[in-house]
Design a protein around this motif. Structure first.
Motif, PDB file in Angstrom:
ATOM      1  N   GLY A 109      20.852  21.788  38.573  1.00  0.00           N
ATOM      2  CA  GLY A 109      20.377  20.974  39.802  1.00  0.00           C
ATOM      3  C   GLY A 109      20.618  19.495  39.855  1.00  0.00           C
ATOM      4  O   GLY A 109      19.841  18.981  40.651  1.00  0.00           O
TER       5      GLY A 109
ATOM      6  N   ARG B  32      20.229  31.094  44.593  1.00  0.00           N
ATOM      7  CA  ARG B  32      19.581  30.888  45.693  1.00  0.00           C
ATOM      8  C   ARG B  32      20.720  30.194  46.555  1.00  0.00           C
ATOM      9  O   ARG B  32      21.388  29.293  46.331  1.00  0.00           O
ATOM     10  CB  ARG B  32      18.406  29.767  45.600  1.00  0.00           C
TER      11      ARG B  32
ATOM     12  N   GLU C 158      17.276  30.524  51.791  1.00  0.00           N
ATOM     13  CA  GLU C 158      16.207  29.719  52.560  1.00  0.00           C
ATOM     14  C   GLU C 158      16.844  28.721  53.370  1.00  0.00           C
ATOM     15  O   GLU C 158      17.904  28.490  53.527  1.00  0.00           O
ATOM     16  CB  GLU C 158      15.717  29.092  51.235  1.00  0.00           C
TER      17      GLU C 158
ATOM     18  N   HIS D 117      16.628  24.838  55.381  1.00  0.00           N
ATOM     19  CA  HIS D 117      16.197  23.580  54.960  1.00  0.00           C
ATOM     20  C   HIS D 117      16.831  22.774  56.152  1.00  0.00           C
ATOM     21  O   HIS D 117      17.681  22.747  56.573  1.00  0.00           O
ATOM     22  CB  HIS D 117      16.532  22.913  53.732  1.00  0.00           C
TER      23      HIS D 117
ATOM     24  N   TRP E  48      17.380  18.884  49.779  1.00  0.00           N
ATOM     25  CA  TRP E  48      16.570  20.099  49.111  1.00  0.00           C
ATOM     26  C   TRP E  48      16.190  19.644  47.742  1.00  0.00           C
ATOM     27  O   TRP E  48      14.978  20.009  47.331  1.00  0.00           O
ATOM     28  CB  TRP E  48      17.342  21.565  49.378  1.00  0.00           C
ATOM     29  N   LEU E  49      17.161  19.561  46.856  1.00  0.00           N
ATOM     30  CA  LEU E  49      16.670  19.156  45.451  1.00  0.00           C
ATOM     31  C   LEU E  49      15.886  18.208  45.416  1.00  0.00           C
ATOM     32  O   LEU E  49      14.744  18.268  44.410  1.00  0.00           O
ATOM     33  CB  LEU E  49      17.997  18.843  44.493  1.00  0.00           C
TER      34      LEU E  49
ATOM     35  N   GLY F  15      13.503  17.155  47.477  1.00  0.00           N
ATOM     36  CA  GLY F  15      12.137  17.844  48.170  1.00  0.00           C
ATOM     37  C   GLY F  15      11.329  18.566  46.954  1.00  0.00           C
ATOM     38  O   GLY F  15      10.385  18.710  46.818  1.00  0.00           O
ATOM     39  N   GLN F  16      12.091  19.365  45.965  1.00  0.00           N
ATOM     40  CA  GLN F  16      11.604  19.986  44.945  1.00  0.00           C
ATOM     41  C   GLN F  16      11.112  19.273  43.924  1.00  0.00           C
ATOM     42  O   GLN F  16      10.394  19.782  43.025  1.00  0.00           O
ATOM     43  CB  GLN F  16      12.725  21.145  44.254  1.00  0.00           C
ATOM     44  N   SER F  17      11.775  18.075  43.600  1.00  0.00           N
ATOM     45  CA  SER F  17      11.297  17.243  42.423  1.00  0.00           C
ATOM     46  C   SER F  17      10.132  16.602  42.746  1.00  0.00           C
ATOM     47  O   SER F  17       9.610  16.116  41.754  1.00  0.00           O
ATOM     48  CB  SER F  17      12.536  16.397  42.104  1.00  0.00           C
ATOM     49  N   ARG F  18       9.581  16.645  44.050  1.00  0.00           N
ATOM     50  CA  ARG F  18       8.419  15.707  44.447  1.00  0.00           C
ATOM     51  C   ARG F  18       7.287  16.614  44.056  1.00  0.00           C
ATOM     52  O   ARG F  18       6.958  17.709  44.003  1.00  0.00           O
ATOM     53  CB  ARG F  18       8.418  15.707  45.798  1.00  0.00           C
TER      54      ARG F  18
END
Length: 132
Positions: free
Chosen positions: A22, A54, A92, A94, A126-127, A129-132
């Motif tokens: 990622g 995904r 999904e 986004h 998206w990536l 946002g996932q790391s936050r």
């Protein structure tokens, strides 16, 4: 986890792929007419060939954050793709606001189509946002 991002459009669908960690996002060739049998088959092949776990589909909300006709069409596409891929590959949505504008600014820097550059920005968003 390898991810595939899609910037859906009726004529063509921009595609971008993450590496398994990622970390790196790479634009791919756009898929023509993604809602047709041939287009859905091409997207399914991408998922299978790359071991995608995904799929992230850009959600084209209005600037106010509300649904438009394009939003409804994109949601219908995402449902069809999800049915095609089955339960093992979640699809999904986004928020994709401004990804096309960012892709237009990068014109000339990359050989990928504007649609696929927009998909790459979508996946990077998206990536992040996932790391936050």
């Amino acid at each position: 986890m390898r991810l595939l991002a899609l910037d859906y459009g009726e004529a063509r669908c921009g595609c971008a792929l993450s590496d398994p960690t990622g970390t790196i996002v790479t634009p791919l060739d756009a898929v023509a007419r993604p809602t047709t049998k041939r287009g859905l088959a091409a997207l399914s092949r991408l998922v299978g060939e790359w071991g995608v776990e995904r799929v992230i589909v850009g959600l084209p909300l209005s600037l106010q954050g509300t649904d438009t006709e394009q939003t409804r069409e994109t949601r219908a596409f995402a449902r069809r793709l999800s049915q095609r891929l089955g339960p093992d590959v979640p699809v999904e949505m986004h928020d994709e606001r401004f990804t096309t504008r960012m892709a237009q600014r990068m014109e000339g820097e990359h050989s990928a189509s504007e649609d696929s550059r927009a998909a790459a920005h979508l996946l990077e968003s998206w990536l992040a946002g996932q790391s936050r």
